[in-house]
Write an enzyme that holds these catalytic residues in place. Structure first.
Site, PDB file in Angstrom:
ATOM      1  N   PRO A   7       0.833  -1.202   0.000  1.00 46.64           N
ATOM      2  CA  PRO A   7       0.000   0.000   0.000  1.00 46.64           C
ATOM      3  C   PRO A   7       0.872   1.260   0.000  1.00 46.64           C
ATOM      4  O   PRO A   7       1.803   1.377   0.791  1.00 46.64           O
ATOM      5  CB  PRO A   7      -0.790  -0.124   1.310  1.00 46.64           C
ATOM      6  CG  PRO A   7      -0.774  -1.586   1.636  1.00 46.64           C
ATOM      7  CD  PRO A   7       0.551  -2.082   1.141  1.00 46.64           C
ATOM      8  N   GLU A   8       0.589   2.160  -0.930  1.00 49.57           N
ATOM      9  CA  GLU A   8       1.325   3.419  -1.019  1.00 49.57           C
ATOM     10  C   GLU A   8       0.446   4.529  -0.448  1.00 49.57           C
ATOM     11  O   GLU A   8      -0.625   4.253   0.105  1.00 49.57           O
ATOM     12  CB  GLU A   8       1.751   3.654  -2.469  1.00 49.57           C
ATOM     13  CG  GLU A   8       2.595   2.498  -2.996  1.00 49.57           C
ATOM     14  CD  GLU A   8       3.026   2.637  -4.454  1.00 49.57           C
ATOM     15  OE1 GLU A   8       3.210   3.773  -4.929  1.00 49.57           O
ATOM     16  OE2 GLU A   8       3.178   1.596  -5.132  1.00 49.57           O
TER      17      GLU A   8
ATOM     18  N   LYS B 222       3.351   6.742   4.507  1.00 48.35           N
ATOM     19  CA  LYS B 222       2.648   5.457   4.473  1.00 48.35           C
ATOM     20  C   LYS B 222       2.280   4.948   5.873  1.00 48.35           C
ATOM     21  O   LYS B 222       1.823   3.813   6.020  1.00 48.35           O
ATOM     22  CB  LYS B 222       3.516   4.404   3.775  1.00 48.35           C
ATOM     23  CG  LYS B 222       3.897   4.753   2.340  1.00 48.35           C
ATOM     24  CD  LYS B 222       4.774   3.652   1.759  1.00 48.35           C
ATOM     25  CE  LYS B 222       5.418   4.074   0.458  1.00 48.35           C
ATOM     26  NZ  LYS B 222       6.292   3.019  -0.085  1.00 48.35           N
TER      27      LYS B 222
ATOM     28  N   ARG C 275      13.808  -3.629  -8.496  1.00 53.73           N
ATOM     29  CA  ARG C 275      12.350  -3.495  -8.559  1.00 53.73           C
ATOM     30  C   ARG C 275      11.864  -3.580 -10.003  1.00 53.73           C
ATOM     31  O   ARG C 275      12.443  -2.980 -10.915  1.00 53.73           O
ATOM     32  CB  ARG C 275      11.905  -2.152  -7.969  1.00 53.73           C
ATOM     33  CG  ARG C 275      12.407  -1.862  -6.576  1.00 53.73           C
ATOM     34  CD  ARG C 275      11.850  -2.817  -5.538  1.00 53.73           C
ATOM     35  NE  ARG C 275      10.410  -2.667  -5.383  1.00 53.73           N
ATOM     36  CZ  ARG C 275       9.835  -1.804  -4.557  1.00 53.73           C
ATOM     37  NH1 ARG C 275      10.581  -0.979  -3.821  1.00 53.73           N
ATOM     38  NH2 ARG C 275       8.519  -1.744  -4.443  1.00 53.73           N
TER      39      ARG C 275
END
Length: 275
Positions: free
Chosen positions: A2-3, A58, A262
């Site tokens: 979750p960002e 966050k 990433r």
């Protein structure tokens, strides 16, 4: 993971569900999630009233008056509220029983989420220690400060945006979107960016994260908000998860690279790599 838009959406849902509720009991099944003293955590929370639910980057901030429960969802964390009986689920790890008979449950498949119970007076120091950057708003995210930090660093721009020191809240999804919108290759050294690129990165960070909040976050894997609903931002993603599809701007096929370990999505025509 979750960002910022997803965490903000969870925050809004939690505030609707638990504001003003008193915690009467806490059950913790995975002690490693609590990063402050376990005994203090278990003994102090009962009797506390949830006065507000905030957010910094966050991190969720559950305001208990003189104390704040700082919650980070990490990869898979989510909150669920059960009005009466809580079903069995091996991924339910923290249970906050409330005075009205309901139970707020923290669920985390990966068990990476964290909790810190700290004095409200220590909150600024908590985030300063983590070198957390400003919130992505015009009032706090200053272009000149952003520019100075970039031009003094040799870090590739994508890992630099991800490390939370420049601006709080960006993760892999939204960094890919910001870089595409700004027409910047993710491997570009921060110090080699020109003023126009830096301004685009700044402005698109603010715009795209605000859009993500407006759309309730991105449901790409397992994300749900605190009310159990999906977000819709995934329908507005231009490059993330779009490998092989046409770039909405130029028609070139979107490709997937590895940058800093990433998965990274770019348009090779719009985001040219510098020699």
């Amino acid at each position: 993971m979750p960002e910022l838009p997803e965490v903000e959406t969870v925050r809004r849902g939690l505030e609707t569900l638990v504001l003003g509720q008193e915690i009467v009991a806490v059950t913790l099944k995975v002690p490693k999630m609590v990063k402050t003293d376990l005994e203090t955590f278990a003994l102090t929370l009962p009797g506390q009233i949830i006065q507000s639910v905030g957010r910094r980057g966050k991190y969720l901030l559950i305001d208990l008056g003189q104390l704040v429960l700082v919650s980070h969802l990490r990869m898979e964390g989510k909150y669920l509220l059960f009005p009466d009986e809580v079903p069995d689920n091996k991924h339910f790890h923290v249970f906050f029983e409330l005075k009205n008979g309901s139970t707020l449950v923290y669920q985390d498949v990966r068990k990476f989420g964290t909790f810190d119970l700290i004095a409200k007076s220590q909150l600024s120091a908590f985030f300063a220690k983590r070198k957390l950057g400003p919130e992505p708003k015009k009032e706090t995210f200053k272009l000149k400060t952003f520019e100075a930090a970039l031009l003094s660093s040799q870090k590739p721009i994508k890992p630099h945006l991800l490390d939370q020191t420049l601006v709080a809240g960006l993760g892999n999804i939204y960094v890919d979107e910001v870089l595409w919108a700004a027409k910047v290759h993710p491997e570009t050294a921060s110090s080699r960016l020109n003023k126009a690129e830096i301004k685009r990165l700044h402005d698109e960070t603010i715009r795209i994260l605000a859009l993500g909040i407006e759309k309730g976050g991105s449901t790409v894997r397992t994300y749900r908000n605190a009310l159990g609903a999906d977000g819709t931002m995934q329908d507005y993603l231009q490059v993330y998860g779009q490998t092989g599809k046409s770039c909405p701007r130029c028609g070139q096929a979107i490709v997937k690279l590895k940058v800093g370990g990433r998965g990274t999505h770019i348009c090779p025509k719009c985001q040219k790599k510098r020699p």
